[in-house]
Design an enzyme around this catalytic site. Structure first.
Site, short mmCIF file in Angstrom:
data_model
loop_
_atom_site.label_atom_id
_atom_site.label_comp_id
_atom_site.label_asym_id
_atom_site.label_seq_id
_atom_site.Cartn_x
_atom_site.Cartn_y
_atom_site.Cartn_z
N ARG A 189 0.70 -1.33 0.20
CA ARG A 189 0.10 -0.20 -0.09
C ARG A 189 1.02 1.29 0.01
NH1 ARG A 189 -1.61 2.29 4.49
NH2 ARG A 189 -1.78 0.54 5.50
N TYR B 202 -13.59 16.45 -16.59
CA TYR B 202 -14.42 15.30 -16.71
C TYR B 202 -15.51 15.24 -15.87
CZ TYR B 202 -14.44 10.13 -15.53
OH TYR B 202 -14.87 8.77 -15.50
N ASP C 259 -4.89 18.42 -15.22
CA ASP C 259 -5.24 17.05 -15.80
C ASP C 259 -4.85 16.90 -17.35
OD1 ASP C 259 -6.52 14.45 -16.66
OD2 ASP C 259 -8.12 14.74 -15.30
N LYS D 182 -6.17 5.77 -19.78
CA LYS D 182 -6.37 5.98 -21.12
C LYS D 182 -5.21 5.85 -22.00
CE LYS D 182 -10.55 7.33 -19.48
NZ LYS D 182 -10.31 7.19 -17.90
#
Length: 395
Positions: A59, A112, A184, A209
């Site tokens: 983690r 987005y 972004d 993406k």
């Protein structure tokens, strides 16, 4: 006869690491281990304090995530980037890691869809005030800045109407006000724009993406120019468990090797498809930054240096029923709310990414019921033209 009832199968309970030989693997190995053993307490302290390189618990980091982050760092001209479990995890870590109750964030009005939801519905629950502005108008941004404004979140190319942000103006206004700019860069990618080269403070990607490129991973990336901001983002991501899968990191690294080739081919296809769509009588509008009729064409060429990308949008004059007929008439085309795959995908923002907005809110952005966004892939462009011709014939 020997009694073996008390024999213990030691080889089953003790782990033995694989020994390296004189040769090396060409492909990066997947390291799925959740925990990592340290040789001593002293060495564990050294790892946590940054005096030694190593891992403790997945983690907090693992080799596949580190390697992927370093490769995206190279593309973006960044240092110390962090891989997260999704693109929205990267957006959230950047905002929540740095901002707190009483702070204010400004976002572009065409982020987005989930980023907009975060802005409009979620951040207020944590005491973070939000404002959205037109990213093509730096003066609107200047007017929205308050003493408590700590961050501006921008997409260089907006989703889904492909408006081009006035990044030069935004960065100048932000710098004068002492406000961080988070970019972004998912749509644009480092092939089109490198935010750190222009003075941005934070870079974010949905690695899912174009960077990974095959619709088989869910990952994000975030890097901060200021090491103190990077530490805050890292701590928040680790504490809230935004852990990326080693397997997804491995797949994304593989995808990165072909990213420049895929980008070039998809961009060339997008330009040809945009020009063809613009000639069709049933298409009311085509939005592609490389076309002279795009409202921000000059800004796009100045900002992106001719890299117009693989994304285009178009609008038919019709309601949702007409839009549905078009989609149903092109079954070979993937109708899916995603982008950046090697294959072309078509999405309908009113029913997917922007369904959370009111009809009036969508209309204000130019997103009608006949509005489509296309993520162009690397197929032969003739196949794409044939698919869209069949779809438009059904409208």
């Amino acid at each position: 006869m020997t009694d073996r009832r008390n024999d213990r199968p030691q080889t089953l309970v003790r782990r033995h690491p694989l020994r390296e030989g004189v040769s090396r693997a060409v492909v990066t190995p997947i390291q799925p281990s959740v925990v990592y053993a340290s040789p001593s307490i002293d060495m564990l302290h050294a790892q946590y304090e940054g005096r030694a390189q190593g891992y403790t618990y997945a983690r907090e980091g693992h080799p596949n995530a580190t390697l992927l982050a370093q490769k995206i760092d190279m593309l973006e001209g960044a240092e110390g980037g962090l891989i997260t479990g999704s693109g929205m995890a990267a957006v959230t870590a950047a905002i929540m890691g740095i901002l707190g109750a009483g702070d204010h964030i400004i976002g572009a009005d065409q982020l987005y869809g989930r980023s907009l939801r975060l802005m409009h519905q979620d951040l207020a629950r944590f005491g973070i005030a939000t404002t959205v502005v037109d990213p093509t108008n730096p003066e609107a941004l200047r007017a929205a800045i308050r003493p408590e404004t700590k961050m501006i979140l921008i997409e260089v190319v907006s989703n889904p109407t492909l408006r081009i942000a006035d990044m030069e103006g935004i960065l100048a206004v932000a710098k004068a006000a002492g406000v961080r700019v988070a970019v972004d860069n998912t749509f644009t990618t480092p092939m089109g724009y490198r935010p750190f080269d222009h003075g941005a403070d934070i870079v974010i990607h949905s690695v899912t993406k174009l960077l990974a490129g095959h619709s088989d991973v869910t990952l994000g990336y975030v890097a901060a120019r200021d090491p103190a901001d990077a530490k805050k983002i890292y701590d928040f991501a680790v504490t809230t468990g935004m852990t990326p899968s080693p397997y997804d990191c491995w797949l994304a690294e593989r995808g990165l090797y072909t990213f420049p080739l895929r980008f070039d081919r998809a961009e060339a296809n997008a330009a040809k498809l945009a020009d063809w769509l613009a000639e069709q009588p049933k298409v009311a509008q085509v939005l592609y930054p490389g076309r002279p009729d795009h409202p921000d064409h000059a800004q796009a060429q100045k900002l992106l240096g001719g890299r117009n990308g693989n994304m285009l949008s178009f609008r038919i004059d019709g309601d949702e029923e007409a839009a549905n007929r078009m989609i149903m008439a092109m079954p070979e085309m993937a109708f899916a709310p995603t982008l950046g795959d090697v294959g072309t995908t078509v999405s309908h923002p009113p029913s997917s990414s922007h369904r959370g907005l009111t009809p009036a809110g969508r209309a204000a952005l130019g997103i009608t019921d006949g509005f489509f966004r296309v993520s162009v892939g690397i197929e032969d462009v003739e196949l794409l033209v044939a698919d869209f011709a069949a779809g438009l014939a059904a409208v």
